[in-house]
Write a protein that holds these residues in place. Structure first.
Motif, mmCIF file in Angstrom:
data_model
loop_
_atom_site.group_PDB
_atom_site.id
_atom_site.type_symbol
_atom_site.label_atom_id
_atom_site.label_comp_id
_atom_site.label_asym_id
_atom_site.label_seq_id
_atom_site.Cartn_x
_atom_site.Cartn_y
_atom_site.Cartn_z
ATOM 1 N N ALA A 25 -4.970 12.634 -2.290
ATOM 2 C CA ALA A 25 -6.030 11.891 -1.677
ATOM 3 C C ALA A 25 -7.152 11.438 -2.562
ATOM 4 C CB ALA A 25 -6.905 13.070 -0.898
ATOM 5 N N LEU A 48 -5.860 8.572 -4.573
ATOM 6 C CA LEU A 48 -5.635 7.432 -3.735
ATOM 7 C C LEU A 48 -6.947 6.814 -3.326
ATOM 8 C CD1 LEU A 48 -2.611 8.401 -1.537
ATOM 9 C CD2 LEU A 48 -2.719 6.380 -3.285
ATOM 10 N N ARG A 102 -8.703 8.066 -0.703
ATOM 11 C CA ARG A 102 -8.350 8.305 0.483
ATOM 12 C C ARG A 102 -9.094 9.917 0.966
ATOM 13 N NH1 ARG A 102 -4.724 4.361 2.526
ATOM 14 N NH2 ARG A 102 -5.185 2.529 1.221
ATOM 15 N N ASP A 103 -9.167 9.944 2.541
ATOM 16 C CA ASP A 103 -9.656 11.337 3.048
ATOM 17 C C ASP A 103 -8.345 11.964 3.281
ATOM 18 O OD1 ASP A 103 -8.898 11.147 5.900
ATOM 19 O OD2 ASP A 103 -10.269 9.295 5.667
ATOM 20 N N THR A 112 -6.013 11.115 6.370
ATOM 21 C CA THR A 112 -5.501 10.084 6.123
ATOM 22 C C THR A 112 -3.835 10.395 5.202
ATOM 23 O OG1 THR A 112 -7.139 8.446 6.382
ATOM 24 C CG2 THR A 112 -5.074 7.636 5.143
ATOM 25 N N VAL A 113 -4.192 11.128 4.389
ATOM 26 C CA VAL A 113 -2.963 11.530 3.498
ATOM 27 C C VAL A 113 -2.051 12.392 4.171
ATOM 28 C CG1 VAL A 113 -2.342 12.864 1.491
ATOM 29 C CG2 VAL A 113 -4.294 11.220 1.253
ATOM 30 N N TRP A 172 1.310 4.196 -2.966
ATOM 31 C CA TRP A 172 1.011 5.645 -2.570
ATOM 32 C C TRP A 172 2.111 6.257 -3.101
ATOM 33 C CZ3 TRP A 172 3.395 9.638 0.280
ATOM 34 C CH2 TRP A 172 2.578 10.533 0.574
ATOM 35 N N ASP A 183 1.005 -1.202 0.074
ATOM 36 C CA ASP A 183 -0.066 -0.027 0.156
ATOM 37 C C ASP A 183 0.901 1.321 0.057
ATOM 38 O OD1 ASP A 183 -2.454 1.052 0.096
ATOM 39 O OD2 ASP A 183 -2.148 1.872 2.210
#
Length: 112
Positions: free
Chosen positions: A56, A59, A61-62, A65-66, A40, A36
């Motif tokens: 974000a 990916l 993702r929120d 998280t980033v 990234w 993962d």
């Protein structure tokens, strides 16, 4: 519908198995990153200088998280933040030399 033969379940299992194989290959090469994390970093490899928002979105993702990942990788000297010249509220994320070496290092034939 039979739970074991559900297409979504089979795709999920295949994804999990591929992740395990990648993790094993990356670990065997001594890179100290997961599949993962490699995924990234490859987004930055292809488009170095992405904003955290762009990263974000790419990916899935929120932003929180980033931001945590960027903080972690910045502490490990894998990425660096540079203020965006066009938007002072935004930082662009770049791979450092160490980050570039991590992405370039995996031998894909080892991971097959």
């Amino acid at each position: 519908m039979d739970f074991e033969h559900n297409l979504a379940r089979m795709v999920g299992r295949l994804s999990h198995m591929m992740g395990q194989r990648w993790n094993g290959g990356l670990q065997a090469q001594g890179l100290g990153i997961t599949a993962d994390q490699f995924r990234w970093l490859t987004h930055l490899w292809r488009s170095n200088g992405l904003s955290q928002q762009q990263l974000a979105v790419q990916l899935g993702r929120d932003r929180t998280t980033v931001t945590r990942m960027v903080d972690l990788y910045e502490d490990q000297l894998i990425v660096t933040r540079i203020p965006d010249r066009d938007d002072k509220r935004s930082n662009l994320i770049y791979l450092t030399k160490k980050g570039q070496q991590l992405v370039a290092a995996p031998s894909l034939h080892c991971l097959q």
